[in-house]
Design an enzyme around this catalytic site. Structure first.
Site, PDB file in Angstrom:
ATOM      1  N   GLN A  87      93.270  39.034  89.311  1.00  0.00           N
ATOM      2  CA  GLN A  87      93.878  39.425  89.506  1.00  0.00           C
ATOM      3  C   GLN A  87      93.630  41.361  89.179  1.00  0.00           C
ATOM      4  OE1 GLN A  87      98.190  38.630  87.950  1.00  0.00           O
ATOM      5  NE2 GLN A  87      97.189  36.041  88.714  1.00  0.00           N
ATOM      6  N   CYS A 207      99.645  43.926  82.955  1.00  0.00           N
ATOM      7  CA  CYS A 207      98.824  45.398  83.086  1.00  0.00           C
ATOM      8  C   CYS A 207      98.978  46.576  82.740  1.00  0.00           C
ATOM      9  CB  CYS A 207      97.212  44.873  84.103  1.00  0.00           C
ATOM     10  SG  CYS A 207      96.476  46.765  83.477  1.00  0.00           S
ATOM     11  N   CYS A 385      92.700  47.402  78.843  1.00  0.00           N
ATOM     12  CA  CYS A 385      92.924  47.889  79.562  1.00  0.00           C
ATOM     13  C   CYS A 385      92.098  48.709  80.737  1.00  0.00           C
ATOM     14  CB  CYS A 385      94.852  49.048  79.248  1.00  0.00           C
ATOM     15  SG  CYS A 385      95.027  49.321  81.462  1.00  0.00           S
TER      16      CYS A 385
HETATM   17  C1  LIG Z   1      96.976  44.570  89.740  1.00  0.00           C
HETATM   18  C2  LIG Z   1      96.822  43.636  88.543  1.00  0.00           C
HETATM   19  C3  LIG Z   1      95.713  44.639  87.572  1.00  0.00           C
HETATM   20  C4  LIG Z   1      95.286  43.856  86.422  1.00  0.00           C
HETATM   21  N1  LIG Z   1      94.998  44.324  85.815  1.00  0.00           N
HETATM   22  C5  LIG Z   1      93.745  44.551  85.199  1.00  0.00           C
HETATM   23  C6  LIG Z   1      92.666  44.052  84.151  1.00  0.00           C
HETATM   24  O1  LIG Z   1      92.051  45.366  84.232  1.00  0.00           O
HETATM   25  N2  LIG Z   1      92.820  43.547  82.623  1.00  0.00           N
HETATM   26  C7  LIG Z   1      93.557  42.652  82.613  1.00  0.00           C
HETATM   27  O2  LIG Z   1      92.970  42.019  81.358  1.00  0.00           O
HETATM   28  N3  LIG Z   1      94.514  42.512  83.173  1.00  0.00           N
HETATM   29  C8  LIG Z   1      94.360  43.084  83.915  1.00  0.00           C
HETATM   30  N4  LIG Z   1      95.812  42.527  85.065  1.00  0.00           N
HETATM   31  C9  LIG Z   1      96.322  41.284  84.647  1.00  0.00           C
HETATM   32  C10 LIG Z   1      96.173  39.518  84.065  1.00  0.00           C
HETATM   33  O3  LIG Z   1      95.585  39.531  85.353  1.00  0.00           O
HETATM   34  C11 LIG Z   1      96.802  38.763  83.635  1.00  0.00           C
HETATM   35  O4  LIG Z   1      97.400  39.242  82.937  1.00  0.00           O
HETATM   36  C12 LIG Z   1      96.524  37.260  83.309  1.00  0.00           C
HETATM   37  O5  LIG Z   1      96.128  37.118  85.208  1.00  0.00           O
HETATM   38  C13 LIG Z   1      97.576  36.256  82.777  1.00  0.00           C
HETATM   39  O6  LIG Z   1      96.756  35.367  82.772  1.00  0.00           O
HETATM   40  P1  LIG Z   1      98.099  33.799  82.952  1.00  0.00           P
HETATM   41  O7  LIG Z   1      97.506  32.884  83.101  1.00  0.00           O
HETATM   42  O8  LIG Z   1      99.106  33.884  81.775  1.00  0.00           O
HETATM   43  O9  LIG Z   1      99.199  34.305  84.264  1.00  0.00           O
HETATM   44  P2  LIG Z   1      98.426  34.231  85.891  1.00  0.00           P
HETATM   45  O10 LIG Z   1      96.837  34.529  85.358  1.00  0.00           O
HETATM   46  O11 LIG Z   1      99.233  34.952  86.401  1.00  0.00           O
HETATM   47  O12 LIG Z   1      98.405  32.861  85.845  1.00  0.00           O
HETATM   48  C14 LIG Z   1     100.652  31.926  86.004  1.00  0.00           C
HETATM   49  C15 LIG Z   1      99.969  30.450  86.538  1.00  0.00           C
HETATM   50  O13 LIG Z   1     101.372  29.977  86.596  1.00  0.00           O
HETATM   51  C16 LIG Z   1     101.620  29.197  88.172  1.00  0.00           C
HETATM   52  N5  LIG Z   1     102.421  29.100  88.329  1.00  0.00           N
HETATM   53  C17 LIG Z   1     104.163  29.991  88.143  1.00  0.00           C
HETATM   54  N6  LIG Z   1     104.664  28.896  87.992  1.00  0.00           N
HETATM   55  C18 LIG Z   1     104.283  27.671  88.397  1.00  0.00           C
HETATM   56  C19 LIG Z   1     105.439  26.496  87.872  1.00  0.00           C
HETATM   57  N7  LIG Z   1     106.709  26.453  88.220  1.00  0.00           N
HETATM   58  N8  LIG Z   1     104.539  25.376  88.478  1.00  0.00           N
HETATM   59  C20 LIG Z   1     103.385  25.429  87.645  1.00  0.00           C
HETATM   60  N9  LIG Z   1     102.614  26.549  87.645  1.00  0.00           N
HETATM   61  C21 LIG Z   1     103.001  28.154  88.661  1.00  0.00           C
HETATM   62  C22 LIG Z   1     100.989  30.125  88.812  1.00  0.00           C
HETATM   63  O14 LIG Z   1     100.130  29.779  90.015  1.00  0.00           O
HETATM   64  C23 LIG Z   1     100.000  30.800  88.382  1.00  0.00           C
HETATM   65  O15 LIG Z   1      98.238  30.002  88.508  1.00  0.00           O
HETATM   66  C24 LIG Z   1      96.426  42.769  86.051  1.00  0.00           C
HETATM   67  C25 LIG Z   1      96.790  41.863  87.189  1.00  0.00           C
HETATM   68  C26 LIG Z   1      97.347  42.935  87.628  1.00  0.00           C
HETATM   69  C27 LIG Z   1      98.127  41.645  89.042  1.00  0.00           C
END
Ligand SMILES: Cc1cc2nc3c(=O)[nH]c(=O)nc-3n(C[C@H](O)[C@H](O)[C@H](O)COP(=O)(O)OP(=O)(O)OC[C@H]3O[C@@H](n4cnc5c(N)ncnc54)[C@H](O)[C@@H]3O)c2cc1C
Length: 456
Positions: A87, A207, A385
């Site tokens: 992302q 983010c 960030c």
């Molecule tokens: C525009 C943008 C810019 C960003 N820029 C940065 C940056 O520059 N640097 C940085 O470090 N971070 C950045 N981020 C943030 C970063 O992408 C997220 O903080 C990170 O991906 C979080 O990881 P996570 O595993 O918590 O969530 P995610 O990677 O979002 O994963 C969650 C997963 O859970 C799954 N899920 C949801 N509900 C269910 C369910 N009921 N059952 C089973 N699976 C489910 C989803 O399909 C998904 O695959 C950015 C994000 C965005 C959108």
């Protein structure tokens, strides 16, 4: 090579190096060859030593680490999506500097080989019976649970926001979802003259820098194309500050001043009137008082909140986030449950960089808990960030729970730098796919010490 459980039959998949066999109705272990089962029959039930919920940044990272510890056959991941996205690069996709295709890979290709992929959604988490129910009717029990379900986007909470298919027509974009990120670039390319309006919602976000990064890129793009003099750039944020850490906020205030960008604090987007190209913001300090902004381009950062599977379970805190200990990432009430990433109530900025630092701590916490020992390492809230300020500059913000800078490099990172842009655009994606997701990158902590000659 993920083994999705979409068929109604029970099949046993055996895979050894280098050959891969399939066998039916048997599970066994032969030397270095692993046999494991994929099943999705409505009444099927499975048990895993470690069950990971969510196959995003945190889920894949932890499953790779758990596989190394306990063997692939003891680990399962519940994740419905066919595609896994990096992302952070969507900031550059929205600005036309990277393709959307470059941000995604099939989930099957990032799932650690041999780890069971349950291709379904988590419907209910029942920590009192160590069980999880999925949308495809499975009941999976576990010894240890890692919750990595990310957060939920709530575009529907903005009144009048049209269907996504109509966003291009109405000059709306949003870098926050795979369906809307390319529409930002369309709105930018089609910009003629008028207001470019950017929002930041009145909720926790992932983010927290991303809503304004696209604003700096818009400014740069309009300058490059000779349209800047016909544009008025407006950043309306719900926050009382431009950025949460003073050192970087000071640098950003200088930039918005120099680039003639208008910043309005405590303004929350509550309504869009697409036919009139108007965005309505509420003054959070004077509830009920609204202001209408005409726009030629609108970038929406949606309200965000916890996913329902967490919010509706007994794992949630009062606000619906996963209730974990901020030092160890262990759940506060269920000792065999752990959390990582955006779904947690860790009081730090929600980023993939934070996930990296959390993953090494959580790995350690789980090892200790499994040995009936006390966790001995603490997460300091590290998050980062890369504040993209143009098509070739970045301010690399890195900080901890207390909002204190925790910089990796022995230089002033609050300055705009080309090297940091290169880090963001080229180095970090590589580190993500080949380091973090393989469970090999636990954040820059050790390197920071070396860079600062052991002084930090
Ligand atoms: C525009 C943008 C810019 C960003 N820029 C940065 C940056 O520059 N640097 C940085 O470090 N971070 C950045 N981020 C943030 C970063 O992408 C997220 O903080 C990170 O991906 C979080 O990881 P996570 O595993 O918590 O969530 P995610 O990677 O979002 O994963 C969650 C997963 O859970 C799954 N899920 C949801 N509900 C269910 C369910 N009921 N059952 C089973 N699976 C489910 C989803 O399909 C998904 O695959 C950015 C994000 C965005 C959108």
């Amino acid at each position: 090579r993920g083994y999705c459980s979409s068929s109604m039959a029970t099949v046993t998949v055996m895979h050894c190096q280098p050959a891969l066999w399939r066998q039916s109705y048997r599970t066994a272990r032969l030397g270095s060859c692993h046999l494991h089962t994929t099943s999705s029959h409505a009444s099927s039930k499975d048990h895993y030593k470690v069950l990971v919920l969510g196959g995003g940044s945190g889920g894949i990272t932890m499953s790779a680490r758990m596989k190394r510890k306990f063997g692939a056959e003891n680990v399962a991941v519940v994740e419905p999506s066919e595609m896994h996205y990096y992302q952070p690069i969507w900031t550059l996709v929205g600005a036309g500097a990277k393709s959307l295709a470059s941000s995604g890979r099939p989930t099957a290709s990032v799932m650690p080989p041999g780890v069971r992929w349950v291709k379904s959604k988590v419907q209910e988490i029942m920590p009192d019976t160590n069980t999880v129910k999925t949308d495809n009717g499975m009941k999976i029990s576990y010894e240890y649970l890692i919750v990595a379900l990310g957060l939920q986007l709530h575009y529907e909470k903005i009144k009048g926001l049209p269907d996504i298919e109509d966003w291009v027509k109405f000059k709306i974009g949003s870098n926050y979802s795979v369906q809307t990120v390319e529409k930002t670039w369309k709105a930018l390319e089609n910009f003629k003259e008028g207001n470019a309006v950017f929002s930041f919602p009145n909720t926790p976000v992932k983010c927290a820098g991303a809503p304004q990064k696209i604003m700096y890129l818009t400014d740069a793009y309009l300058r490059k194309t000779g349209k800047r003099s016909k544009a008025n750039i407006v950043y309306n944020t719900s926050l009382p500050v431009l950025f949460g850490v003073k050192k970087y906020a000071d640098a950003l205030w200088e930039i918005v001043k120099n680039r003639n960008i208008q910043v309005n604090l405590r303004q929350n987007l509550i309504e869009v009137r697409p036919d009139k190209q108007q965005a309505v913001f509420e003054n959070l300090d004077k509830p009920g008082e609204t202001k209408v902004f005409e726009y030629e381009m609108l970038h929406v950062t949606p309200p965000m909140g916890p996913v329902s599977a967490v919010k509706e379970s007994s794992l949630a805190d009062g606000a619906g986030w996963l209730d974990v200990n901020k030092d160890t990432l262990q759940h506060k009430r269920y000792p065999n449950v752990f959390g990582i990433g955006d779904c947690t109530n860790l009081p730090t900025s929600k980023t993939a960089a934070a996930v990296a630092a959390q993953s090494s701590i959580l790995d350690r916490t789980i090892s200790k808990i499994m040995k009936n020992e006390k966790p001995d390492r603490k997460y300091d809230g590290y998050t980062s960030c890369p504040l993209v300020t143009s098509y070739n500059t970045v301010i690399l913000a890195e900080f901890d729970y207390d909002g204190q800078p925790l910089e990796t490099f022995p230089i002033d990172q609050s300055k705009e730098r080309r090297t940091m842009f290169h880090m963001k655009a080229d180095v970090m994606p590589h580190l993500y796919w080949h380091g973090l997701l393989k469970g090999l990158w636990g954040g820059p902590g050790p390197y920071r010490k070396i860079m600062h000659l052991g002084m930090k």
